[in-house]
Design an enzyme around this catalytic site. Structure first.
Site: not given
Ligand code: 0O2
Length: 213
Positions: A21, A141, A155, A157
């Site tokens: 919001v 976050e 894509i 992901h």
């Molecule tokens: P979801 O399904 O989106 O919730 P990491 O261990 O490097 O993945 P970390 O340390 O938890 O990440 O923190 P960071 O780097 O801030 O990344 C958190 C989120 O950023 C991820 O959540 C993704 O949403 C996004 N992200 C980070 N790296 C990538 C990547 O290489 N590709 C894509 N598509 N997204 C990314 P989750 O929990 O991985 O997944």
């Protein structure tokens, strides 16, 4: 156990709703005052229980400590048209630091692109929610990215999901090329940003005039 997890997620659901919001209101304010909005659209989600458990296992986090160590149980995504808009949104958030939210960490994956090709600006915040059972501070976050960065990340992901995080080499190479193309697209759009901003302000002014007639 499932029931406990559902209860744990309640304040996170509230945080996501409230933050959506707040950022959507900023976008409407810009638009209603006839200005270009650095925020194009906002989405949010609470992480699935199964994903929280998976992430905790992968990182060796005890399940009773997930709230402390998993920062993206509550996730907000802010999409911008242009790369320059990201800095404007980051400034908006920084100005709220110590007010309705507290910045814990910033991660700049735009200057420091991830090896996968991922680009995005992440801000981890502490956000207080007032629930029926009292006040609770949760981590959230905020991911800020352009439409092109979002297209690529969405894509990538889904491919990661499909291949269970083991994307075949040939697809990984193509994804890297696609990331380069998205980077170029952002760069080209930035070059014509003044025209884009003028055109959109003019378009909105005209639409408002038509509505008034
Ligand atoms: P979801 O399904 O989106 O919730 P990491 O261990 O490097 O993945 P970390 O340390 O938890 O990440 O923190 P960071 O780097 O801030 O990344 C958190 C989120 O950023 C991820 O959540 C993704 O949403 C996004 N992200 C980070 N790296 C990538 C990547 O290489 N590709 C894509 N598509 N997204 C990314 P989750 O929990 O991985 O997944």
């Amino acid at each position: 156990m499932i029931r406990d997890w559902k209860k744990l997620l309640i304040p996170y659901e509230q945080a996501v709703e409230e933050l959506k919001v707040k950022f959507k209101s900023i976008r409407s304010e810009y638009r209603r005052t006839g200005q270009y909005s650095p925020i194009e659209f906002v989405t949010g989600r609470v992480k699935e229980i199964s994903s929280i458990i998976d992430k905790a296992k992968k990182r060796g986090i005890p399940l009773e400590k997930v709230e402390e160590h998993i920062e993206d149980i509550a996730g907000i995504r802010i999409m911008c048209q242009l790369v320059d808009d990201i800095e404007k949104v980051v400034d908006i958030i920084r100005k709220r630091d110590g007010k309705d939210m507290e910045i814990v960490e910033e991660r700049d994956y735009i200057t420091n692109m991830k090896e996968s090709g991922y680009r995005s600006y992440h801000i981890i915040i502490k956000y207080p929610v007032h629930t029926a059972f009292g006040e609770k501070e949760v981590l959230a976050e905020i991911q800020i990215r352009t439409l092109a960065m979002n297209f690529w990340a969405t894509i990538e992901h889904s491919l990661n999901y499909k291949f269970e995080r083991n994307i075949p080499e040939n697809i990984r190479i193509r994804l890297k090329r696609a990331a380069d193309a998205a980077f170029l697209l952002d760069k080209e759009m930035s070059k014509i940003k003044d025209e884009i901003m003028d055109a959109q302000e003019e378009f909105r002014t005209r639409s408002t005039l038509i509505e008034e007639i």
